[in-house]
Every structure is written in C-alpha cells, then in structure tokens.
Motif scaffolding. Structure first.
Motif, PDB file in Angstrom:
ATOM      1  N   LEU A  46       0.821  -1.211   0.000  1.00 50.48           N
ATOM      2  CA  LEU A  46       0.000   0.000   0.000  1.00 50.48           C
ATOM      3  C   LEU A  46       0.855   1.260   0.000  1.00 50.48           C
ATOM      4  O   LEU A  46       0.495   2.255  -0.647  1.00 50.48           O
ATOM      5  N   ALA A  47       1.987   1.244   0.688  1.00 49.79           N
ATOM      6  CA  ALA A  47       2.852   2.429   0.712  1.00 49.79           C
ATOM      7  C   ALA A  47       3.376   2.752  -0.683  1.00 49.79           C
ATOM      8  O   ALA A  47       3.398   3.921  -1.095  1.00 49.79           O
ATOM      9  N   PHE A  48       3.782   1.719  -1.428  1.00 48.66           N
ATOM     10  CA  PHE A  48       4.323   1.974  -2.769  1.00 48.66           C
ATOM     11  C   PHE A  48       3.242   2.322  -3.784  1.00 48.66           C
ATOM     12  O   PHE A  48       3.525   3.003  -4.770  1.00 48.66           O
ATOM     13  N   SER A  89       6.581   8.474  -5.647  1.00 47.45           N
ATOM     14  CA  SER A  89       8.004   8.602  -5.372  1.00 47.45           C
ATOM     15  C   SER A  89       8.424  10.070  -5.269  1.00 47.45           C
ATOM     16  O   SER A  89       9.378  10.399  -4.589  1.00 47.45           O
ATOM     17  N   ARG A  90       7.697  10.945  -5.926  1.00 48.44           N
ATOM     18  CA  ARG A  90       7.956  12.384  -5.858  1.00 48.44           C
ATOM     19  C   ARG A  90       6.636  13.118  -6.091  1.00 48.44           C
ATOM     20  O   ARG A  90       5.701  12.575  -6.651  1.00 48.44           O
ATOM     21  N   ARG A  91       6.595  14.347  -5.675  1.00 46.50           N
ATOM     22  CA  ARG A  91       5.366  15.153  -5.750  1.00 46.50           C
ATOM     23  C   ARG A  91       4.843  15.265  -7.181  1.00 46.50           C
ATOM     24  O   ARG A  91       3.636  15.236  -7.422  1.00 46.50           O
ATOM     25  N   LEU A  99       4.433  -0.045  -8.876  1.00 46.14           N
ATOM     26  CA  LEU A  99       3.825  -1.370  -8.837  1.00 46.14           C
ATOM     27  C   LEU A  99       4.906  -2.448  -8.718  1.00 46.14           C
ATOM     28  O   LEU A  99       4.754  -3.417  -7.973  1.00 46.14           O
ATOM     29  N   GLY A 100       6.012  -2.277  -9.435  1.00 42.88           N
ATOM     30  CA  GLY A 100       7.117  -3.231  -9.344  1.00 42.88           C
ATOM     31  C   GLY A 100       7.693  -3.304  -7.937  1.00 42.88           C
ATOM     32  O   GLY A 100       7.959  -4.395  -7.413  1.00 42.88           O
ATOM     33  N   LEU A 101       7.881  -2.142  -7.294  1.00 44.83           N
ATOM     34  CA  LEU A 101       8.385  -2.130  -5.913  1.00 44.83           C
ATOM     35  C   LEU A 101       7.378  -2.763  -4.955  1.00 44.83           C
ATOM     36  O   LEU A 101       7.760  -3.474  -4.024  1.00 44.83           O
ATOM     37  N   ALA A 102       6.090  -2.519  -5.203  1.00 43.57           N
ATOM     38  CA  ALA A 102       5.054  -3.123  -4.362  1.00 43.57           C
ATOM     39  C   ALA A 102       5.071  -4.643  -4.498  1.00 43.57           C
ATOM     40  O   ALA A 102       5.006  -5.370  -3.492  1.00 43.57           O
ATOM     41  N   LEU A 103       5.178  -5.139  -5.717  1.00 43.28           N
ATOM     42  CA  LEU A 103       5.216  -6.588  -5.936  1.00 43.28           C
ATOM     43  C   LEU A 103       6.510  -7.202  -5.407  1.00 43.28           C
ATOM     44  O   LEU A 103       6.497  -8.317  -4.864  1.00 43.28           O
ATOM     45  N   LEU A 104       7.624  -6.484  -5.528  1.00 41.12           N
ATOM     46  CA  LEU A 104       8.882  -6.960  -4.964  1.00 41.12           C
ATOM     47  C   LEU A 104       8.788  -7.072  -3.443  1.00 41.12           C
ATOM     48  O   LEU A 104       9.292  -8.031  -2.845  1.00 41.12           O
ATOM     49  N   SER A 105       8.107  -6.123  -2.821  1.00 42.11           N
ATOM     50  CA  SER A 105       7.891  -6.177  -1.369  1.00 42.11           C
ATOM     51  C   SER A 105       7.126  -7.433  -0.976  1.00 42.11           C
ATOM     52  O   SER A 105       7.474  -8.112  -0.005  1.00 42.11           O
ATOM     53  N   VAL A 106       6.087  -7.725  -1.739  1.00 39.84           N
ATOM     54  CA  VAL A 106       5.290  -8.926  -1.453  1.00 39.84           C
ATOM     55  C   VAL A 106       6.137 -10.180  -1.658  1.00 39.84           C
ATOM     56  O   VAL A 106       6.089 -11.119  -0.852  1.00 39.84           O
ATOM     57  N   LEU A 166      18.087 -10.762  -0.349  1.00 36.45           N
ATOM     58  CA  LEU A 166      16.701 -10.359  -0.091  1.00 36.45           C
ATOM     59  C   LEU A 166      16.591  -9.498   1.164  1.00 36.45           C
ATOM     60  O   LEU A 166      15.750  -8.594   1.231  1.00 36.45           O
ATOM     61  N   GLY A 167      17.431  -9.755   2.159  1.00 33.38           N
ATOM     62  CA  GLY A 167      17.421  -8.930   3.362  1.00 33.38           C
ATOM     63  C   GLY A 167      17.834  -7.500   3.076  1.00 33.38           C
ATOM     64  O   GLY A 167      17.214  -6.552   3.582  1.00 33.38           O
ATOM     65  N   VAL A 168      18.863  -7.326   2.256  1.00 37.23           N
ATOM     66  CA  VAL A 168      19.287  -5.973   1.878  1.00 37.23           C
ATOM     67  C   VAL A 168      18.196  -5.300   1.057  1.00 37.23           C
ATOM     68  O   VAL A 168      17.876  -4.118   1.276  1.00 37.23           O
ATOM     69  N   VAL A 169      17.603  -6.027   0.121  1.00 36.65           N
ATOM     70  CA  VAL A 169      16.495  -5.476  -0.675  1.00 36.65           C
ATOM     71  C   VAL A 169      15.349  -5.066   0.239  1.00 36.65           C
ATOM     72  O   VAL A 169      14.764  -3.986   0.089  1.00 36.65           O
ATOM     73  N   PHE A 170      15.035  -5.909   1.220  1.00 37.49           N
ATOM     74  CA  PHE A 170      13.951  -5.613   2.159  1.00 37.49           C
ATOM     75  C   PHE A 170      14.231  -4.326   2.938  1.00 37.49           C
ATOM     76  O   PHE A 170      13.357  -3.461   3.063  1.00 37.49           O
ATOM     77  N   VAL A 171      15.441  -4.174   3.458  1.00 37.05           N
ATOM     78  CA  VAL A 171      15.789  -2.966   4.207  1.00 37.05           C
ATOM     79  C   VAL A 171      15.669  -1.740   3.313  1.00 37.05           C
ATOM     80  O   VAL A 171      15.128  -0.703   3.723  1.00 37.05           O
TER      81      VAL A 171
END
Length: 197
Positions: A77-79, A84-86, A97-104, A131-136
C-alpha cells in the motif's frame, strides 16, 4: 428559528480548500487519489488488510506469519498510494507497482521459509542476504515516501554505525557487524524491523 442564517455555518471557498490541502500534504505527505478500477482495487486491498487484522486479533496465528503479512500489506500500500515524488502524484507508475510486488515477494520468501528460514538467522545464506538488503532498502524507501527523509536518514546513520564501529575512536568503538548479522537480525527474526519501535 426557521429561515434565519446559521451564524456558526462557515462557507469554505476554493482558496481555503487549497490551503487546507497544502497543510495536510505538509503534515501527512503527498498521496495518490486514484479513481476507477485501480482506485477500487487499492480500496478493496485496504479493506482486506483491515479484515485480516481483525481476524488475526481473534484467530490463532503464528506471530512470524502475522508480522510478515502485515509488513507485506503495508509495503504494498505504501508503494501504490504514495508517489516517489510530488510531480508523480495521481499517475500510475509501473515502478511503484514493481516495488510493491517486490515487497510482497520478499515477504512471501520469509513467510514460506518456515522454521528453516528462522533457524538460518544466525548464518544467512547468500540469497537471504540479498533479499534482506532489498527488504531494508524497500522499508527505507517506503518510510521516505510516507514520512519524509528524517526517519530513513536516522536509520541509515545507525546502520552505518553498526557496520563501521570497529574503526571508530573510543568511546564509540565496537566489534562491528557484517551484512549477514544485520540481515539476520533485521529480516529473519522478530527483532529489528519486525520488532517493537
């Protein structure tokens, strides 16, 4: 009395509404206001998240699975709700959407990893580390979008302190932590990101 104007009723003009909206954006950040099918989809997802949490309050669910599901919902939901910018406001973005799906995907990896995933927290493998670095990084970007730069900046300072502590002068020196130990703590346990604030 009937027919008399109400002295407490306020008339709000367009300029006042814009000022209020600008104030809310300063306090809460810029967010999308999608309409149509995509807006309905995000609305339904937010409702599903709420229902899931109400069920989890009464159901018997593993704390790891609950926290993975919660963070997966929140990151998605955040992504999708915060640009990403105003300038990207109210525009659909494939990157978001890609970042949101990567998060999932990162949360599903942890969710389906089960006890093996948790047992590896003291010695994560290479894929866990990646994946841990990507998650952070995803959490930092979601925090930047939703709250601004202050929180991610403070977190980055603490991560840097954890990694370079052995080279610092006293009294700030410490053994130092490598990527594996940070990932194991922040991504693979109920401490770190999944712990209490």
């Amino acid at each position: 009395m009937a027919g008399e104007p109400n002295p407490l009723a306020a008339v709000v003009d367009e300029s006042t509404l814009k000022k209020v909206e600008q104030y809310l954006e300063q306090e809460e950040g810029v967010h999308h206001r999608f309409a149509g099918a995509w807006g309905t989809c995000l609305f339904v997802l937010a409702v599903v998240m709420s229902l899931f949490h109400m069920w989890a309050a009464y159901g018997n669910i593993n704390p790891y699975q609950l926290r993975y599901a919660h963070v997966g919902f929140v990151l998605f939901l955040a992504f999708t709700l915060f640009p990403s910018r105003r300038a990207a406001r109210n525009r659909f973005s494939w990157l978001d959407l890609g970042l949101a799906l990567l998060s999932v995907a990162v949360m599903l990896y942890a969710f389906w990893g089960g006890d093996d995933f948790l047992d590896r927290s003291t010695l994560p493998n290479r894929f866990d580390n990646v994946l841990g670095v990507v998650f952070v990084l995803l959490v930092l970007e979601a925090a930047r979008r939703t709250t601004g730069w202050i929180m991610p900046f403070v977190v980055i300072l603490f991560i840097a302190y954890a990694m370079v502590g052995r080279w610092l002068p006293a009294p700030w020196t410490h053994v130092g932590y490598d990527i594996g130990r940070l990932v194991g703590h922040m991504y693979m346990t109920l401490e770190g990101i999944f712990g209490t604030a």
